[in-house]
Design a protein around this motif. Structure first.
Motif, PDB file in Angstrom:
ATOM      1  N   GLU A   1       0.275  10.078  -6.866  1.00  0.00           N
ATOM      2  CA  GLU A   1      -0.305   9.671  -5.586  1.00  0.00           C
ATOM      3  C   GLU A   1       0.757   9.609  -4.499  1.00  0.00           C
ATOM      4  OE1 GLU A   1      -2.707   5.836  -3.663  1.00  0.00           O
ATOM      5  OE2 GLU A   1      -2.972   6.322  -5.791  1.00  0.00           O
ATOM      6  N   TYR A   2       1.926   9.105  -4.859  1.00  0.00           N
ATOM      7  CA  TYR A   2       3.009   8.989  -3.890  1.00  0.00           C
ATOM      8  C   TYR A   2       3.461  10.366  -3.419  1.00  0.00           C
ATOM      9  CZ  TYR A   2       6.726   6.150  -1.785  1.00  0.00           C
ATOM     10  OH  TYR A   2       7.528   5.484  -0.898  1.00  0.00           O
ATOM     11  N   GLN A   3       3.716  11.259  -4.385  1.00  0.00           N
ATOM     12  CA  GLN A   3       4.209  12.584  -4.039  1.00  0.00           C
ATOM     13  C   GLN A   3       3.195  13.373  -3.210  1.00  0.00           C
ATOM     14  OE1 GLN A   3       4.267  16.301  -6.552  1.00  0.00           O
ATOM     15  NE2 GLN A   3       6.290  15.506  -6.992  1.00  0.00           N
ATOM     16  N   THR A   4       1.944  13.376  -3.657  1.00  0.00           N
ATOM     17  CA  THR A   4       0.902  14.111  -2.941  1.00  0.00           C
ATOM     18  C   THR A   4       0.761  13.617  -1.517  1.00  0.00           C
ATOM     19  OG1 THR A   4      -0.305  14.479  -5.010  1.00  0.00           O
ATOM     20  CG2 THR A   4      -1.529  14.747  -2.947  1.00  0.00           C
ATOM     21  N   GLY A   5       0.776  12.275  -1.365  1.00  0.00           N
ATOM     22  CA  GLY A   5       0.635  11.692  -0.033  1.00  0.00           C
ATOM     23  C   GLY A   5       1.810  11.992   0.874  1.00  0.00           C
TER      24      GLY A   5
ATOM     25  N   MET B   1       0.838  -1.191   0.000  1.00  0.00           N
ATOM     26  CA  MET B   1       0.000   0.000   0.000  1.00  0.00           C
ATOM     27  C   MET B   1       0.881   1.253   0.000  1.00  0.00           C
ATOM     28  SD  MET B   1      -3.144  -1.174   0.169  1.00  0.00           S
ATOM     29  CE  MET B   1      -4.169   0.146   0.826  1.00  0.00           C
ATOM     30  N   ILE B   2       0.524   2.220  -0.823  1.00  0.00           N
ATOM     31  CA  ILE B   2       1.295   3.465  -0.875  1.00  0.00           C
ATOM     32  C   ILE B   2       1.277   4.154   0.488  1.00  0.00           C
ATOM     33  CG2 ILE B   2       1.204   5.839  -1.758  1.00  0.00           C
ATOM     34  CD1 ILE B   2       0.797   4.804  -4.489  1.00  0.00           C
TER      35      ILE B   2
ATOM     36  N   GLN C   1       6.836   5.112   5.979  1.00  0.00           N
ATOM     37  CA  GLN C   1       8.240   4.722   6.112  1.00  0.00           C
ATOM     38  C   GLN C   1       9.176   5.806   5.580  1.00  0.00           C
ATOM     39  OE1 GLN C   1       9.021   0.646   4.691  1.00  0.00           O
ATOM     40  NE2 GLN C   1       6.849   0.226   4.935  1.00  0.00           N
ATOM     41  N   TRP C   2       8.825   6.374   4.419  1.00  0.00           N
ATOM     42  CA  TRP C   2       9.670   7.421   3.858  1.00  0.00           C
ATOM     43  C   TRP C   2       9.645   8.680   4.724  1.00  0.00           C
ATOM     44  CZ3 TRP C   2      13.571   7.313   0.827  1.00  0.00           C
ATOM     45  CH2 TRP C   2      13.689   6.303  -0.139  1.00  0.00           C
TER      46      TRP C   2
END
Length: 266
Positions: free
Chosen positions: A238-242, A202-203, A209-210
Motif C-alpha cells: 500500500e505504501y509503495q503503490t501510493g 494514516m499512510i 511527507q515522503w
C-alpha cells in the motif's frame, strides 16, 4: 468495558509513542541539516502536536488519568478488586522481536502508570502479553486463548497489518471483542468495523511527507529518478503503490523501478 476501552487507548498511545519518539528524534536531526527542510517536516510536527492533544483530551474525558504525559501526577489510591484484563499480542520472536519487545515494555509501563494513579474506576488493569511471532496463525491462536481462557475485555498491540487483519477476521468478528492496533494500513479502519480502533498514522499522510522529501532531494541533487524498494506485506504494497502514484501525479520525479522484498519468516 467502556472504561477498559479508554485504558486501551492510553496503552496504545504509549505503545505508539515508542515509534513516534524515535521518529521525532530523526526529525530533529534532519532539521539541523538545512532550513529548507522546515517545510518538509511541518506535517510531521503537526502529527506530534495532535498526539499530545489526543492524550490530553482522553484524560479530560475519563478523569481517571490526571496527566498522561506528566511524570508527577498525584496518586489517587491503590486500585482494588478484580483486575480488568487486556490482551497484548506482539512479536517476541522472529525478525520483528525487537519491535515487539519495545511494544510489550510500553504496555507494561502504561499498566503501571495507570495503576499508580488509581486504575480504572478504582480497579487495577492487567496486561497479559502473548507472542504472536509476527505471523497470522500464532497471533490468531494467541487471541483466541486471551479471549476464551484469560477472559480479556479487549486486544491490543500487533505489529504487522496482515496479522491484525487475520485476528479481526477470525477472533474479533467472532467474539465481538474490541481491538486496538498501531497498524499503519488504512484498510484496518477503512473496513468500518465498530470493534476496531487504530492509533497509527494514516499512510496517505506519510506518503505526502515522503513525496515532499523526495522532491526536495531531487531539487538539491539534480537527480530526478526514484527507485522504490518495499517489503511484500500489506503495508509495503500500500505504501509503495501510493507513493509511486503520488510522485507520478506531481510529475517532478520519475519512478524508475519498484521491487518487493520477501521478508524472512524465521
Amino acid at each position: 468495558v467502556e472504561y477498559a476501552i479508554i485504558a486501551l487507548l492510553i496503552i496504545n498511545l504509549i505503545i505508539s509513542g515508542v515509534a513516534i519518539s524515535y521518529i521525532s528524534g530523526l526529525s530533529s536531526d534532519i532539521k539541523s541539516l538545512s532550513a529548507d527542510l522546515k517545510t518538509v517536516t511541518s506535517n510531521q510536527e503537526k502529527m506530534f502536536e495532535n498526539f499530545n492533544t489526543i492524550a490530553s483530551e482522553i484524560a479530560k474525558i475519563t478523569g481517571v488519568v490526571a496527566n498522561i504525559t506528566g511524570p508527577t501526577a498525584p496518586p489517587t489510591g491503590a486500585p482494588t478488586g478484580e483486575p480488568i484484563k487486556i490482551g497484548i499480542i506482539v512479536p517476541l520472536t522472529g525478525p520483528n522481536a525487537y519491535n515487539g519487545w519495545l511494544m510489550s515494555r510500553g504496555a507494561l509501563v502504561a499498566e503501571k502508570y495507570i495503576n499508580d494513579r488509581g486504575g480504572v474506576l478504582g480497579r487495577p488493569i492487567k496486561v497479559i502479553i502473548e507472542d504472536g511471532m509476527g505471523k497470522a496463525e500464532p497471533s490468531v491462536l494467541a487471541a483466541e486463548k486471551l479471549v476464551t481462557v484469560d477472559k480479556v475485555v479487549a486486544l491490543a498491540g500487533f505489529f504487522k497489518s496482515f496479522v491484525t487483519k487475520a485476528v479481526i477476521e477470525s477472533v474479533v468478528n467472532k467474539y465481538h471483542v474490541p481491538l486496538f492496533t498501531a497498524g499503519w494500513v488504512d484498510e484496518l479502519t477503512g473496513m468500518h468495523n465498530k470493534y476496531v480502533f487504530r492509533a497509527g498514522p494514516m499512510i496517505g499522510a506519510q506518503i505526502d511527507q515522503w513525496a515532499d522529501f523526495i522532491e526536495y532531494l531531487a531539487e538539491k541533487t539534480g537527480r530526478t529518478k526514484f527507485g522504490a524498494l518495499s517489503e511484500n506485506t500489506d503495508y509495503g504494497t500500500e505504501y509503495q503503490t501510493g507513493l509511486i502514484s503520488k510522485l507520478k501525479e506531481r510529475g517532478k520525479v520519475e519512478a524508475v523501478s519498484y521491487t518487493h522484498l520477501t521478508l524472512p519468516t524465521n
